[in-house]
Design an enzyme around this catalytic site. Structure first.
Site, PDB file in Angstrom:
ATOM      1  N   SER A  63       0.846  -1.241   0.123  1.00 53.72           N
ATOM      2  CA  SER A  63       0.022  -0.022   0.068  1.00 53.72           C
ATOM      3  C   SER A  63       0.870   1.011   0.063  1.00 53.72           C
ATOM      4  CB  SER A  63      -0.994   0.015   1.228  1.00 53.72           C
ATOM      5  OG  SER A  63      -1.608   1.225   1.211  1.00 53.72           O
TER       6      SER A  63
ATOM      7  N   LYS B 217      -4.342  -6.597   4.045  1.00 51.93           N
ATOM      8  CA  LYS B 217      -4.286  -5.498   2.711  1.00 51.93           C
ATOM      9  C   LYS B 217      -5.839  -5.271   2.397  1.00 51.93           C
ATOM     10  CE  LYS B 217      -2.825  -2.586  -0.347  1.00 51.93           C
ATOM     11  NZ  LYS B 217      -3.779  -2.476  -1.292  1.00 51.93           N
TER      12      LYS B 217
ATOM     13  N   HIS C 167      -7.398  -3.468   4.910  1.00 52.61           N
ATOM     14  CA  HIS C 167      -6.858  -1.942   4.968  1.00 52.61           C
ATOM     15  C   HIS C 167      -7.702  -1.419   3.778  1.00 52.61           C
ATOM     16  CE1 HIS C 167      -4.168   0.755   2.387  1.00 52.61           C
ATOM     17  NE2 HIS C 167      -3.480   0.854   3.543  1.00 52.61           N
ATOM     18  N   ASN C 168      -7.854  -1.984   2.508  1.00 51.38           N
ATOM     19  CA  ASN C 168      -8.433  -1.134   1.657  1.00 51.38           C
ATOM     20  C   ASN C 168     -10.075  -0.876   1.998  1.00 51.38           C
ATOM     21  OD1 ASN C 168      -6.070  -1.373   0.117  1.00 51.38           O
ATOM     22  ND2 ASN C 168      -6.947  -1.920  -1.711  1.00 51.38           N
TER      23      ASN C 168
ATOM     24  N   GLU D 227      -9.870   1.733   4.046  1.00 53.46           N
ATOM     25  CA  GLU D 227      -9.601   3.120   3.231  1.00 53.46           C
ATOM     26  C   GLU D 227     -11.248   3.441   2.710  1.00 53.46           C
ATOM     27  OE1 GLU D 227      -7.751   3.085  -1.320  1.00 53.46           O
ATOM     28  OE2 GLU D 227      -6.501   2.416   0.339  1.00 53.46           O
TER      29      GLU D 227
END
Length: 471
Positions: A128, A182, A185-186, A189
């Site tokens: 990222s 990840k 995480h997105n 986001e």
């Protein structure tokens, strides 16, 4: 002399990672399916650097020292499998392939098992930070066997973003856990970006701030402990950018239809599978879907009416309340993401994921990097078994102190007809979590009535099932 690292796929992210690896002292070999892309890279950005081009996979593999470490930066899905299938006959036992794309974690699980069974190593690594992060230091989330991670540790700890408590990389855990973290995480986001968009909508359309005032507000917010973050920083900068063609603020001429690449949807699907509530992230995904039906919305706006107007109270005070609502909602969004990773760690990854370390490696390099991640890490350091971030003393007190402002912002948005789905979902999450009794006793009664699904009783131990003769 053999190169110590190899990279396949020279799109912008691949190019920048290759230059990052080389700059940190690791000679690198590169290969791209289109030779012209490799030639252009060598003639321009890689000129004079310790980068060795290869124009066939055989040449590429032979240029690497053993055990080989090969990173793939190609589109997720079938392209990753295709490159791996081409590499397998060329590499030797003990060689490693690292997938640095946004692969679905279940694909990574499958690839780890397949590669390890053949004597190879495989690491699924979330990356990222976008183009700038890839070049100057991303946040890296590698998963797979711990032995495989330790082989690349000297490289990834150098190329990762560096913060006050170390490089933004850690061994995330077994199997596909790196890509899972990840993915979440997105998802966070998505939530972050939607919450910021809703704050912008309120400040622009309820308060009436112009682009210069919006820049000033977001720039000031970025100086606070609560909201200091990459996304707030770039939002402030966006309001300063003028369109060359019209002379208007560029943000005002950008079509209000947002895209998505799948990681937000994957996060929602996984949360549903694991039984974890992530309403803020779901609202953010749904908001992008709603935005995509632009023509339909334009037509509907001609026939569906609702309230409008401007906020008529103390404007400066209301801006402060929007800031408070944004921070409270942001805490809820991160709480949902961390709860999801925690459940996945237990059910999918054998308790292999450290939530405090996840927060730490997101402090630099990545898109959701933010000052308050230090507070999240501290919360898990103090209590590794913390059930939910909302229960951490600092976050609990923050919301208790600011919830009145949060609720007023939502009431104002409703009165003015401004949709704030992620703000609303966050407050609903907080209110649902803090209540000792919810109305699903009625839901269970209904289910038992029409389908004999049974129910539990408040006056009996959990786990006992009962059925009533409703007729």
């Amino acid at each position: 002399m053999a190169q110590s690292f190899g990279l396949i796929g020279l799109a912008v992210m691949g190019e920048n990672l290759a230059l990052n690896v080389e700059r940190n002292g690791f000679p690198i070999a590169v290969y791209n399916r289109t030779a012209a892309t490799t030639e252009k890279f060598m003639a321009e950005r890689a000129q004079g650097k310790n980068v060795k081009p290869a124009f066939s996979l055989e040449e590429f593999v032979q240029s690497l020292e053993r055990p080989r470490k090969i990173m793939i930066m190609v589109k997720a899905g079938a392209p990753v499998d295709a490159v791996m299938d081409q590499l397998k006959p060329l590499i030797d036992e003990g060689d490693m392939i690292i997938d640095g794309g946004n692969s679905l974690y279940t694909d990574t699980e499958r690839r780890v098992l397949d590669m390890e069974s053949k004597g190879f190593r495989f690491v699924g690594m979330g990356v990222s930070g976008g183009e700038e992060g890839a070049l100057n230091g991303p946040s890296l989330m590698p998963g797979g066997s711990e032995a495989a991670y330790h082989e690349i540790e000297p490289i990834v700890t150098k190329i990762a973003a560096q913060v006050d408590d170390g490089p933004c990389v850690t061994y995330v855990g077994p199997g596909g856990s790196g890509h899972y973290v990840k993915m979440v995480h997105n998802g966070i986001e998505y939530g972050d970006m939607q919450l910021i968009a809703e704050a912008y909508d309120l400040l622009k359309n309820a308060v009436g701030l112009n682009h210069e005032q919006l820049h000033e507000v977001f720039a000031e917010w970025n100086t606070t402990d609560e909201l200091n973050s990459f996304l707030i920083e770039i939002t402030a900068n966006i309001f300063n950018k003028m369109d060359d063609e019209t002379g208007l603020p560029l943000v005002d001429v950008i079509l209000d239809a947002a895209g998505q690449k799948g990681t937000g949807r994957w996060t929602v699907e996984s949360a549903l599978d694991l039984g974890i509530g992530i309403p803020t992230i779901i609202a953010a995904v749904n908001a992008r879907i709603m935005s995509s039906i632009k023509e339909e919305r334009v037509a509907a706006s001609q026939v569906l009416t609702g309230p409008s107007g401007k906020y008529d109270g103390d404007l400066k005070a209301f801006v402060g309340k929007v800031r408070d609502a944004l921070y409270c909602s942001k805490i809820c969004s991160y709480a949902q993401g961390m709860a999801l990773i925690g459940k996945a760690s237990k059910e999918l990854f054998n308790n292999g994921v450290n939530l405090g370390e996840c927060a730490r490696i997101w402090k630099g390099g990545c898109i959701i990097r933010a000052g308050f991640l230090s507070k999240i890490k501290h919360a898990y350091d103090e209590n590794p078994d913390l059930a939910n971030l909302l229960l951490a003393p600092e976050f609990k007190q923050t919301i208790l102190d600011r919830q009145e402002a949060w609720r007023e912002v939502l009431m104002t948005a409703a009165k003015l007809g401004i949709p704030v789905p992620a703000f609303s979902a966050s407050l609903d999450y907080f209110d649902s979590y803090r209540r000792d009794r919810l109305p699903q006793n009625l839901t269970q009664a209904q289910r038992d009535y029409f389908g004999a699904h049974t129910y539990e009783r408040t006056d009996k131990p959990r786990g006992q099932s009962f059925h009533a003769d409703w007729f």
